[in-house]
Structures are given as structure tokens and as C-alpha cells.
Design a protein around this motif. Sequence first.
Motif, PDB file in Angstrom:
ATOM      1  N   SER A  48       0.799  -1.357  -0.148  1.00 59.73           N
ATOM      2  CA  SER A  48      -0.025   0.084  -0.067  1.00 59.73           C
ATOM      3  C   SER A  48       0.810   1.297  -0.034  1.00 59.73           C
ATOM      4  O   SER A  48       0.260   2.443  -0.198  1.00 59.73           O
ATOM      5  N   GLU A  49       2.043   1.216   0.417  1.00 64.51           N
ATOM      6  CA  GLU A  49       2.826   2.297   0.359  1.00 64.51           C
ATOM      7  C   GLU A  49       3.554   2.665  -0.636  1.00 64.51           C
ATOM      8  O   GLU A  49       4.093   3.796  -0.923  1.00 64.51           O
ATOM      9  N   LEU A  51       4.553   3.998  -4.262  1.00 62.10           N
ATOM     10  CA  LEU A  51       4.072   5.163  -4.980  1.00 62.10           C
ATOM     11  C   LEU A  51       4.110   5.012  -6.501  1.00 62.10           C
ATOM     12  O   LEU A  51       3.426   5.661  -7.327  1.00 62.10           O
ATOM     13  N   SER A  52       5.221   4.145  -7.132  1.00 57.50           N
ATOM     14  CA  SER A  52       5.339   3.883  -8.262  1.00 57.50           C
ATOM     15  C   SER A  52       5.515   2.559  -8.659  1.00 57.50           C
ATOM     16  O   SER A  52       6.557   1.812  -7.987  1.00 57.50           O
ATOM     17  N   CYS A  81      -7.551   0.529  -6.720  1.00 54.87           N
ATOM     18  CA  CYS A  81      -7.357   1.632  -5.922  1.00 54.87           C
ATOM     19  C   CYS A  81      -8.621   2.369  -5.667  1.00 54.87           C
ATOM     20  O   CYS A  81      -8.856   2.957  -4.359  1.00 54.87           O
ATOM     21  N   ARG A  86      -7.603   4.649  -2.241  1.00 56.27           N
ATOM     22  CA  ARG A  86      -6.281   5.020  -2.163  1.00 56.27           C
ATOM     23  C   ARG A  86      -5.875   5.699  -3.611  1.00 56.27           C
ATOM     24  O   ARG A  86      -6.481   5.222  -4.646  1.00 56.27           O
ATOM     25  N   PRO A  89      -1.197   4.646  -7.926  1.00 55.68           N
ATOM     26  CA  PRO A  89       0.240   4.965  -7.898  1.00 55.68           C
ATOM     27  C   PRO A  89       0.693   5.167  -9.425  1.00 55.68           C
ATOM     28  O   PRO A  89       0.116   5.020 -10.334  1.00 55.68           O
ATOM     29  N   GLU A  90       1.932   6.056  -9.596  1.00 53.76           N
ATOM     30  CA  GLU A  90       2.720   6.234 -11.009  1.00 53.76           C
ATOM     31  C   GLU A  90       2.735   4.793 -11.492  1.00 53.76           C
ATOM     32  O   GLU A  90       3.124   3.640 -10.628  1.00 53.76           O
ATOM     33  N   HIS A 131     -10.281   9.808  -5.359  1.00 54.56           N
ATOM     34  CA  HIS A 131      -8.960   9.789  -5.922  1.00 54.56           C
ATOM     35  C   HIS A 131      -9.120   9.623  -7.750  1.00 54.56           C
ATOM     36  O   HIS A 131      -8.336   8.987  -8.183  1.00 54.56           O
ATOM     37  N   GLY A 135      -2.206   8.576 -10.889  1.00 55.20           N
ATOM     38  CA  GLY A 135      -0.897   8.650 -11.184  1.00 55.20           C
ATOM     39  C   GLY A 135      -0.678   8.723 -12.744  1.00 55.20           C
ATOM     40  O   GLY A 135      -1.493   7.949 -13.402  1.00 55.20           O
TER      41      GLY A 135
ATOM     42  N   ARG B 153       8.505   9.388 -10.966  1.00 47.77           N
ATOM     43  CA  ARG B 153       9.278  10.219  -9.949  1.00 47.77           C
ATOM     44  C   ARG B 153      10.621   9.686  -9.655  1.00 47.77           C
ATOM     45  O   ARG B 153      10.823   8.534  -9.191  1.00 47.77           O
TER      46      ARG B 153
END
Lengths: 392, 392
Positions: A48-49, A51-52, A81, A86, A89-90, A131, A135, B153
Motif C-alpha cells: 500500500s505504501e 507510489l510507483s 485503488c 487510495r 500509483p504512478e 482519487h 498517477g 518520479r
Amino acid sequence: MEVMRILHMNKGNGETSYAKNSIVQSNIISLGRRVMDEALKKLMIRNSEILSFGIADLGCSSGPNSLLSISNIVETIQNLCHDLDRPVPELSLSLNDLPSNDFNYIFASLPEFYDRVKKRDNNYESLGFEHGSGGPCFVSAVPGSFYGRLFPRRSLHFVHSSSSLHWLSQVPCGEVNKKDGVVITADLDNRGKIYLSKTSPKSAHKVYALQFQTDFSVFLRSRSEELVPGGRMVLSFLGRSSPDPTTEESCYQWELLAQALMSLAKEGIIEEENIDAFNAPYYAASPEELKMAIEKEGSFSIDRLEISPVDWEGGSISDDSYDIVRFKPEALASGRRVAKTIRAVVEPMLEPTFGQKVMDELFERYAKLVGEYVYVSSPRYTIVIVSLLRMG
Amino acid sequence: MEVMRILHMNKGNGETSYAKNSIVQSNIISLGRRVMDEALKKLMIRNSEILSFGIADLGCSSGPNSLLSISNIVETIQNLCHDLDRPVPELSLSLNDLPSNDFNYIFASLPEFYDRVKKRDNNYESLGFEHGSGGPCFVSAVPGSFYGRLFPRRSLHFVHSSSSLHWLSQVPCGEVNKKDGVVITADLDNRGKIYLSKTSPKSAHKVYALQFQTDFSVFLRSRSEELVPGGRMVLSFLGRSSPDPTTEESCYQWELLAQALMSLAKEGIIEEENIDAFNAPYYAASPEELKMAIEKEGSFSIDRLEISPVDWEGGSISDDSYDIVRFKPEALASGRRVAKTIRAVVEPMLEPTFGQKVMDELFERYAKLVGEYVYVSSPRYTIVIVSLLRMG
């Protein structure tokens, strides 16, 4: 025969192109979707943490299917997501195939792909979901053989591959003898055939199986370096359900192609010895062979391993006792479609040996043979779908 | 005119192709090498612990130069690691250009590129250096406009771009008036010209400068998200040394092309109003304009900013008072070469407006005009080379 050079689908947009004849492959992608979605869900919940996300589709080919898998992946992640409330992500989406693949063809439809992704995202937003603004996606192409490293260490979270891993890195060599330091590779003595067959010698079975084990091990080792621990991989490809590699589900498409070639040889149109010498860089593996290679390599655990029959036009077969009764004209039409699908894939392989000018005639005969066979039988491929977890 | 579609070099391998006419661009890459090597050295010294470097070449085009920059980068890093006695990190090398670029052409020479990298590496090993066996290189292609995000990123450590940033994202629009909510874009009133010229109205100067500021800001903002703090960027492109954008160094190649077009219009071969309406999506920026954009965006500090004159064939000019005395036939031959170089780049831009069939005649006239000019003058481009550090 250098596989790097001759393993690519028929190019362009013409009648015999892969772009126009790839419905079977598209159906196989759809068939694997449930397993893929499940793997993505587990991946997203556990990470879950992050980002990419690094995502790769190996053996993307060039045609309408080339962006289908990554399009499905993006859609599933967007939906997940949304469900998990949430932000998306990218996503770094890498398309891989051999350098001879027509990547320009894929790139031409990228602007449309980006528009579609954005539109879907905006739909969420307009529905009031928090959301909605996901991303960005970054699509890249990575030309090279997946039987070797393609990506930096631990740069991937998810790997997908459909209808590709039945292709070997090379045509298996016959028994190797070392005499005074000189390596002698014998041919496979696979007379009148172009793949494993009832008449193939046991030595041919052995070297084909060995080539698959070698290739698939290199594949797993390469991916194990590229995937993060906890990363996942979903692979689907043509395989077989029985231990015997010469049952009809394993090889009959090649058997009929060999028959078509032999009929040309009988009429002196091509050389019979060229057929004897030609062997396809293909292998339909069994679930047991897969398990063995995965366990031996040791980096992956099997989360799911399924086999699924499809008919020769890629149609899903739900009932195992399936049998289609076809009228003759219908069977012959089906034969023509099947022959076109196979031509789009194997023509670049056959041409260097048998010559461009016999291809039309060859595949006309092949279409008839397939049609006759489809009339009396209900042939099927076995699709192996395996979902793997990178341990560690 | 959609820049995405028409900004690509002449394709293929023919007489007018970019592949055959890109020596100037190759020379500009060489010219920037010292600054690039310096930036790489600083990067490597500061980041000794990083095992995997993300590197991008933006606007790689398709031709013999496409792999030249990344080849130089790999060579420099291999040499630096040898000097610093440390292992060569994994290198992820991304080639970027617009989706209409011929990436297949580049991919065809990738196996050779990998062989060359490996051979250089083996040379070190055979010389007994400890870290001969360098980390692997992974080449990928990222199709898209660099006036926007291209990479995840903080995924890049080094960005390079040569002979690309003088191209704008779009042809600047004339003054915009809003009347009752309706946006009216006037044309640039740049009669008889196709880029800024002594006769261009001040409003045209303004919108060109503004378009550059907008584009370059988006470029910097995008890269600032993609580069890690401490990451570096070396950019070289055609610019100008004086504040006036209509001096000969800034625009005379376009001035002569406009003259050639006008001579066709005078004979009724093309329409004069098409020339009036056509403006190149190009801008030769001054160091002051660059500094302004960089300071305003705020993520980068300028480590080095140089301007360097080259003659129109890309030859380096060391002495500022340089003047070549040429005999007439030599000048005309030079004119033909210069015209070919420019044709390879701008033909796809001109064709939609003026038609394919006038191109041979147009560039024949252009070659003569350039030849005459080269005979009486010693024309030069100004190359701006800037080395930037991602702060933070």
C-alpha cells in the motif's frame, strides 16, 4: 536458424499480417485475466505504501493485442485503488519483445492509449470519487530476449506474459559429442516432421525438454533479479495436460503443417531434406515440467497453476467433454481462419528455409488439412496459466 | 500544424534521409562531450553508493547519432569507474523521441551496441583491472514529448539532450483576444518569412519568446520531478549569443529558406499566402532567456553555461574572428551539403503545407542560396551548452 532474427509475427496490416490475425492470442489474454487480476489485487494490498509500480509485459508483439495486456493491468489497478480508496500509483509500463518486433506500429497507437486511460480516470472523478486523478502512466519499450536480463535489479513489481513462453530461445540441438575438444551437434533425426511427433526419436524428446528447462530456468533467474521481493508474475502460454508431448493437444497444429510441407515435397516443389532439417523453436510444456523448473530455480512460489483448454480459434471450452458438430463448409472456413492465425506467426520462421514463393500454396494446403481435421475432430490447445510470487 | 505529427527527421536510409545527413548533429554531440563528462564525473563522485543509474537521452532521433550519446555516456562511466576503482553500476538507458520517430531503425542496431559495450568492458578485464566485468546496460525507448512527464518520479540520475530543445511544442499563436468568451488567435503577420526576421513584427518576437519560456518551464518542471536530488542534466541546442533574435547567427538558415520559398511563389509554383501563414516551431534562445527560465522554475542550479560557435556544417570554430575564404565551387558544394542537412530535418514540416512535389526544386534553390551566402560570408550557428544540477 537464429531465433532472434526469425521469431517475429508477420508485419504490417495486410491480409496475412499478425495485426489482422491475432484473435486467438487476444482470447488467451482474456482467459488469463481472472488470474492476473487476482495477482494484482494481492500485490496492491500487500504494497500500500509504494507510489510507483514497475510493470512489464513480455512478448508484447505488434498488433491490436500489444497494448491490451497493459491496458487491462491499468484498468484493474485503477479499479482496485478505487475499491481500496487510495490514490492510483504512478505506473511504469514496459513493453518487451525481440528487437525485430515492429515497435513503431505500437507507438503509433500510444496517444490513443493515453487518452483512454485518462478518460477512464476522469469518469471516476466525475462520479465524485476522491482519487479520480490517478498517477500518470509511462509506457516504454524494451527490445531484447526475455531469456536474459532486460531490466535493472528490483525495478519491477509485476510481470505479465501471454502467448510467448512456448517459444524457445533456439532450436534444440541434437546430442553433443566432444571428440578431441571438438563439439559435434547432430541433427534431431526428426524426419518428415517439424516438431515433436509420434514418429520422433526419443532423443528428440529429450533435447526439446532439456531446451525448455534451460530456457525457462534462465527466464526465472532473470526475472528473480528484476522483481522486488513480494513481486508477482502471471504467465500464460500454450502447453499440454498430459506427460506425453506427442498427444494431439500438444502438437497437432505442427503435425498438419508438416503434412502440408510433405505434400509439397512429394511434388518436388520443396526439398524433403529441408523438412527433415527444420525444427520449430517451440515447446508445449506440461504442468509437471513447469513445477520442476520453478522449484529448481527456487526464487518463486506457485500461487496458482491452471490449465485451460481452448479450441483452435481461441474459443474457451468450459465443458471438458466438449465436442462441436460442424457442417463441412463451416469446418473448412474454420480451417482457413486457423491457418491464417498460424501463418501470421510461423511464416517468418519458415520463409528462410522453404522460400517466400511457396507460402501461399503451403498455407492453402494447410487450411484444407486443418478444415478436414476440424470436421472430424474438435481440436484444442491447452493453455497453461501460472501465477508466481517472488519470495524473499 | 500539429508538431507531434510533423516533427520527425526524414526517415529511412535514402539520399535525403536524416540517417545520411546528420553530421552536424553528430558534431554538436561531440562539442558537448567535455561538459557532459564533467557532469558525469561530479555525479559519480557524489553518488558512490548507487548500484543502478537511470539515464535518459531526450530527442534521440533515428540515425547513426541515436546511440552515440548513450554510447559516450556508458564509455565515460566505465572509464570513471576504472579511475575510481569501483564496479560499474547497472545502467538503465532510455531513448526518448516523439512517437512518430523511427525507433525500429534504432533497435536494429542494438545488438551491435551491446556487443561494443561488452567488448570495451572485456578489454578492461583483459588488462587485469579488477572491475572489468561491468554492470549490465538496459536500453529502452520512451516515446512521447519531453514537454511533459516521461518517467516515474525520481527515477533518473542523468538527463542528456542534444540538438532538440530548439524545437518548440507548437507554433506560437498570435495575440489572443477573448470576445464574449470566444478565443480568437490571430496569425503572426510574419509575411514572406517562416521564422523571426528583421521584418517580423514585434508581436511575433513576443509570442515566440513566450512560447519558449512556457515550453522550457514545462521541460524543467517535468525533469525536476523525474530526477533525483543531486541528479544532473546537460543540454545542448541551437541558440544565439545576442539579445536580438534576428541577427544572422539566430535565424539566417530560415531567412534563406524563406527566400527560396518566395522565389517559388513568385513563379506561381506555390502560394505566397501559404508562406505568410507558415511559421517554424523553432526558437534560438539566448543565455539570458535560459537563465531567466531556470531561475524562475527554481529546481535547478546552473553549473555551467557556455556558448560555442560552429560553422553551418557543424565544424567547431575556435577563433572568434574566424573567417573562411572559399573558392566558388567549394562554397556551392558546401551549400549543397548544408541544404541536405536542413532538408533532412525540416522537409516533414514543410510538406503538408507546400506539397511533396516541390521539395526537390525548393531545396535545389535553397542549396544555391546557401552556397552564394557561404561564398561571401562565414555563417555560423551558436550552440548553447548548459549543465544543470537538480537541487534539494
